[in-house]
Design a protein around this motif. Structure first.
Motif, PDB file in Angstrom:
ATOM      1  N   ILE A   1      50.338   4.434 -98.089  1.00 46.25           N
ATOM      2  CA  ILE A   1      50.507   2.985 -98.188  1.00 46.25           C
ATOM      3  C   ILE A   1      49.371   2.364 -97.399  1.00 46.25           C
ATOM      4  O   ILE A   1      48.951   2.912 -96.364  1.00 46.25           O
ATOM      5  N   GLY A   2      48.835   1.254 -97.912  1.00 47.64           N
ATOM      6  CA  GLY A   2      47.755   0.569 -97.203  1.00 47.64           C
ATOM      7  C   GLY A   2      47.831  -0.919 -97.495  1.00 47.64           C
ATOM      8  O   GLY A   2      48.512  -1.348 -98.436  1.00 47.64           O
ATOM      9  N   TRP A   3      47.114  -1.711 -96.695  1.00 50.84           N
ATOM     10  CA  TRP A   3      47.042  -3.150 -96.968  1.00 50.84           C
ATOM     11  C   TRP A   3      46.338  -3.370 -98.304  1.00 50.84           C
ATOM     12  O   TRP A   3      45.696  -2.437 -98.835  1.00 50.84           O
ATOM     13  N   GLU A   4      46.430  -4.579 -98.833  1.00 47.42           N
ATOM     14  CA  GLU A   4      45.990  -4.845-100.212  1.00 47.42           C
ATOM     15  C   GLU A   4      44.523  -4.497-100.457  1.00 47.42           C
ATOM     16  O   GLU A   4      44.136  -4.214-101.593  1.00 47.42           O
ATOM     17  N   GLU A   5      43.690  -4.471 -99.396  1.00 52.27           N
ATOM     18  CA  GLU A   5      42.272  -4.127 -99.559  1.00 52.27           C
ATOM     19  C   GLU A   5      42.096  -2.717-100.130  1.00 52.27           C
ATOM     20  O   GLU A   5      41.025  -2.373-100.636  1.00 52.27           O
ATOM     21  N   LEU A   6      43.153  -1.924-100.048  1.00 50.54           N
ATOM     22  CA  LEU A   6      43.119  -0.581-100.634  1.00 50.54           C
ATOM     23  C   LEU A   6      42.758  -0.634-102.125  1.00 50.54           C
ATOM     24  O   LEU A   6      42.241   0.347-102.684  1.00 50.54           O
ATOM     25  N   ALA A   7      43.000  -1.781-102.747  1.00 50.77           N
ATOM     26  CA  ALA A   7      42.616  -1.945-104.155  1.00 50.77           C
ATOM     27  C   ALA A   7      41.116  -1.754-104.342  1.00 50.77           C
ATOM     28  O   ALA A   7      40.659  -1.404-105.427  1.00 50.77           O
TER      29      ALA A   7
ATOM     30  N   GLN B   1      58.959 -12.787-108.497  1.00 49.41           N
ATOM     31  CA  GLN B   1      58.103 -13.734-109.224  1.00 49.41           C
ATOM     32  C   GLN B   1      56.882 -14.143-108.413  1.00 49.41           C
ATOM     33  O   GLN B   1      56.150 -15.030-108.821  1.00 49.41           O
ATOM     34  N   TRP B   2      56.701 -13.584-107.227  1.00 50.01           N
ATOM     35  CA  TRP B   2      55.701 -14.126-106.298  1.00 50.01           C
ATOM     36  C   TRP B   2      54.280 -13.990-106.822  1.00 50.01           C
ATOM     37  O   TRP B   2      53.483 -14.919-106.729  1.00 50.01           O
ATOM     38  N   LEU B   3      53.954 -12.811-107.348  1.00 46.46           N
ATOM     39  CA  LEU B   3      52.606 -12.584-107.869  1.00 46.46           C
ATOM     40  C   LEU B   3      52.685 -12.607-109.396  1.00 46.46           C
ATOM     41  O   LEU B   3      53.276 -11.716-109.995  1.00 46.46           O
ATOM     42  N   PRO B   4      52.083 -13.637-110.010  1.00 45.71           N
ATOM     43  CA  PRO B   4      52.245 -13.801-111.458  1.00 45.71           C
ATOM     44  C   PRO B   4      51.838 -12.552-112.246  1.00 45.71           C
ATOM     45  O   PRO B   4      52.415 -12.262-113.277  1.00 45.71           O
ATOM     46  N   GLY B   5      50.851 -11.810-111.737  1.00 46.32           N
ATOM     47  CA  GLY B   5      50.386 -10.648-112.492  1.00 46.32           C
ATOM     48  C   GLY B   5      51.114  -9.355-112.147  1.00 46.32           C
ATOM     49  O   GLY B   5      50.741  -8.291-112.639  1.00 46.32           O
ATOM     50  N   VAL B   6      52.116  -9.434-111.296  1.00 42.57           N
ATOM     51  CA  VAL B   6      52.823  -8.208-110.891  1.00 42.57           C
ATOM     52  C   VAL B   6      54.298  -8.334-111.281  1.00 42.57           C
ATOM     53  O   VAL B   6      55.036  -9.108-110.678  1.00 42.57           O
TER      54      VAL B   6
ATOM     55  N   PRO C   1      46.037 -12.589-103.847  1.00 43.88           N
ATOM     56  CA  PRO C   1      46.846 -12.072-104.958  1.00 43.88           C
ATOM     57  C   PRO C   1      46.075 -11.153-105.897  1.00 43.88           C
ATOM     58  O   PRO C   1      46.663 -10.274-106.537  1.00 43.88           O
ATOM     59  N   ALA C   2      44.723 -11.342-105.992  1.00 46.00           N
ATOM     60  CA  ALA C   2      43.955 -10.552-106.957  1.00 46.00           C
ATOM     61  C   ALA C   2      44.000  -9.059-106.619  1.00 46.00           C
ATOM     62  O   ALA C   2      43.987  -8.206-107.509  1.00 46.00           O
ATOM     63  N   LEU C   3      44.043  -8.734-105.320  1.00 48.48           N
ATOM     64  CA  LEU C   3      43.972  -7.319-104.927  1.00 48.48           C
ATOM     65  C   LEU C   3      45.245  -6.547-105.307  1.00 48.48           C
ATOM     66  O   LEU C   3      45.160  -5.528-105.993  1.00 48.48           O
ATOM     67  N   PRO C   4      46.430  -6.988-104.896  1.00 46.93           N
ATOM     68  CA  PRO C   4      47.630  -6.253-105.310  1.00 46.93           C
ATOM     69  C   PRO C   4      47.824  -6.277-106.819  1.00 46.93           C
ATOM     70  O   PRO C   4      48.365  -5.315-107.393  1.00 46.93           O
ATOM     71  N   THR C   5      47.359  -7.356-107.463  1.00 49.51           N
ATOM     72  CA  THR C   5      47.501  -7.433-108.914  1.00 49.51           C
ATOM     73  C   THR C   5      46.660  -6.346-109.582  1.00 49.51           C
ATOM     74  O   THR C   5      47.129  -5.644-110.485  1.00 49.51           O
ATOM     75  N   ALA C   6      45.418  -6.177-109.080  1.00 47.77           N
ATOM     76  CA  ALA C   6      44.561  -5.121-109.636  1.00 47.77           C
ATOM     77  C   ALA C   6      45.182  -3.747-109.386  1.00 47.77           C
ATOM     78  O   ALA C   6      45.222  -2.893-110.277  1.00 47.77           O
ATOM     79  N   ALA C   7      45.687  -3.539-108.172  1.00 50.01           N
ATOM     80  CA  ALA C   7      46.271  -2.229-107.851  1.00 50.01           C
ATOM     81  C   ALA C   7      47.491  -1.953-108.727  1.00 50.01           C
ATOM     82  O   ALA C   7      47.684  -0.831-109.211  1.00 50.01           O
ATOM     83  N   ALA C   8      48.315  -2.984-108.930  1.00 44.95           N
ATOM     84  CA  ALA C   8      49.514  -2.795-109.748  1.00 44.95           C
ATOM     85  C   ALA C   8      49.134  -2.475-111.187  1.00 44.95           C
ATOM     86  O   ALA C   8      49.773  -1.653-111.849  1.00 44.95           O
ATOM     87  N   THR C   9      48.060  -3.114-111.671  1.00 42.07           N
ATOM     88  CA  THR C   9      47.586  -2.835-113.028  1.00 42.07           C
ATOM     89  C   THR C   9      47.207  -1.357-113.171  1.00 42.07           C
ATOM     90  O   THR C   9      47.380  -0.757-114.223  1.00 42.07           O
TER      91      THR C   9
END
Ligand code: TNX
Length: 527
Positions: A368-374, A445-450, A390-398
């Motif tokens: 597990i890491g902070w969102e910069e792990l993306a 619902q917090w991150l629209p892309g996740v 939001p862009a970082l966790p969204t990219a990682a989730a994708t």
């Protein structure tokens, strides 16, 4: 001549009538002194709000001779903890027994797969109270709800007047999210095991299940490791403001992990790298690029340090440290930090994360890491912790990673409650975060892309650049952590601010009984 009075049968009937009348009088007298009948409190006060709670038209009074019995020996520690809470206030002996029957019964029933890994069913009838779970965790959470069914005085450390009466009915409950966390930064200011025990006690009561310890940063290294003793002998010896700092010995850490585990809280250790590493660089000269050992950092600036990927000692350091931390940690997760590496080139960042990732996965743990792990290809099997962009966790989730949500403006518990907060602690860079804003959002619902299916859960984070004492720490965590616990546990339907502040208001007296500090926010009608 025969006289009627001498008839033995008639005399018996007359005497029986007298006795019956006396008995009746006695009964009436006794029932006047007995506790009231009929329903007690309806269950609209529980926190986190359960998935379902239905009271019926009756009540159960805990008898002074009640025992807590378990259906399975694995439940004994849970029964003992419940007894330990109820004994001081009731004054009852509440022995723990293995009979599986009695006034308070804890039952493990693996066939109840409908209850899930952490769910429970709690039934109260006029003769007793039963908690049923498919797992010990579920039973434990049921016992936390049991505590809340009784009045707040049940939490008192001294004997209180009874009767201890609860409504009859059924609670059927389980969490919305698997990850319900709290992060404590013990690096900027050190907080010892005793303080963490207090935090764990309260978080577990509200069904939080991950304690993320931010163990290392520029200002301190707080975990003793055989691989590099200097990390704590040097790096543990100070903190923000230049105080003495401190660290957990290996024995302290083992005890802490066990204390948490008994309360179904998993410790997630964080070794923050490649940024936030001044304490390590100051402790181990071989890690420094130019051989210049930096002085200890007692300030509050972020983003000034970086591991030097070019020196050979760095790879050995990352490997040895993470391998030892993993070996000391029974939980499934090791947090590698990865945030705010402002002094690290993108290539070095990728290389440093790759080293950490290899050591963690080779130890059989999950990253597990902070969102910069993306930025270092976070993907399936990994968890990213969202805090700012939001862009970082969204990219990682994708790419298949799961997301834990700690949005700074809702979940950073070092943010002040309000501009006029009468406490000179905390900060406000992400905005003020009062008792309502920290609770009034939907993790699904917090991150629209996740999508919600990629959201593992919620975590509050208390950073301690500006939080120095246990009193301050508790005041910043509570009661906001209760709101985050509710977001992690309760269904999204039924979310109502009015209802929430009313329920929260009941808990002030429980915090008072525990002797735990909380912020008495003006928005809550404390009782
Ligand atoms: C950002 S959040 C940080 C921390 C600070 C915090 C203060 C994150 C991953 N990094 O280093 O302590 O803000 O609120």
């Amino acid at each position: 001549m025969y006289r009627g009075t001498a008839c033995p049968a008639a005399t018996l009937v007359r005497r029986w009538r007298v006795v019956a009348r006396l008995l009746l009088l006695l009964l009436i007298g006794a029932s006047c002194a007995a506790p009231p009948r009929g329903p007690a409190e309806p269950w609209t006060h529980l926190l986190p709000r359960p998935a379902s709670a239905i009271t019926t038209d009756g009540g159960f009074t805990l008898p002074p001779g009640a025992a807590i019995s378990v259906s399975d020996p694995t439940l004994e520690p849970i029964a003992s903890m419940l007894a330990g809470t109820l004994r001081p206030s009731t004054g009852y002996a509440l022995p723990v027994s293995a009979t599986g029957s009695g006034a308070l019964v804890l039952t493990l029933d693996a066939t109840r797969t409908d209850l899930g890994d952490e769910g429970y069913e709690l039934t109260v009838t006029s003769t007793g109270l039963t908690v049923r779970g498919a797992t010990p965790a579920g039973v434990f959470y049921g016992t936390q709800t049991v505590r809340q069914l009784f009045p707040a005085s049940i939490e008192s450390a001294t004997v209180q007047p009874g009767p201890w009466r609860v409504s009859t009915g059924t609670v059927r409950d389980g969490p919305r999210f698997a990850w319900r966390g709290l992060m404590v930064d013990v690096a900027r200011h050190f907080f010892g095991p005793a303080e963490l025990h207090r935090v764990i006690d309260v978080m577990a009561h509200f069904k939080l299940n991950r304690l993320h310890l931010h163990l290392t940063d520029d200002q301190g290294w707080r975990l003793q490791l055989d691989a590099r003793p200097a990390l704590t002998s040097v790096g543990g010896a100070t903190q923000v403001g230049g105080g003495p700092g401190g660290f957990y010995s290996k024995a302290d850490y083992a005890e802490l992990v066990q204390y948490a585990a008994q309360r179904f809280v998993t410790v997630v250790p964080e070794i923050d790298l490649p940024g936030h590493t001044n304490a390590a660089l100051a402790s181990l000269p071989e890690l420094d690029c130019d051989g210049g050992v930096p002085p200890p950092d007692t300030g509050t600036m972020v983003g000034l340090s970086s591991l030097c990927v070019g020196v050979p000692a760095t790879a050995a350091f990352v490997h040895d440290v993470l391998t030892e931390v993993a070996a000391m940690t029974p939980g499934a997760w090791i947090h590698l930090g990865g945030d705010e590496a402002k002094q690290t080139s993108p290539a070095d960042y990728q290389a440093a994360i790759a080293l950490a990732r290899d050591a963690i996965t080779a130890s059989g743990k999950q990253v597990i890491g902070w969102e910069e792990l993306a930025r270092a290809d976070a993907g399936p099997g990994e968890i990213v912790q969202h805090w700012l962009d939001p862009a970082l966790p969204t990219a990682a989730a994708t790419h298949g990673a799961k997301v834990v949500l700690s949005p700074a403006r809702r979940a950073y518990l070092d943010m002040q409650y309000a501009p006029d907060q009468p406490l000179d602690v905390g900060t406000f860079w992400a905005g003020y975060d009062d008792v309502i804003t920290s609770w009034d959002w939907d993790p699904g619902q917090w991150l629209p892309g996740v999508p919600e299916t990629q959201v593992l859960g919620v975590e509050g984070a208390v950073w301690t650049e500006y939080i120095a004492t246990p009193d301050q720490l508790e005041t910043m965590i509570f009661p906001r952590a209760l709101g985050l616990a509710e977001l992690g546990w309760s269904p999204s339907s039924g979310h109502s601010t009015r209802d929430y502040v009313q329920r929260l208001a009941d808990f002030g007296s429980r915090f008072d009984a525990w002797g735990v500090r909380y912020f008495p926010a003006a928005t809550v009608p404390w009782r």
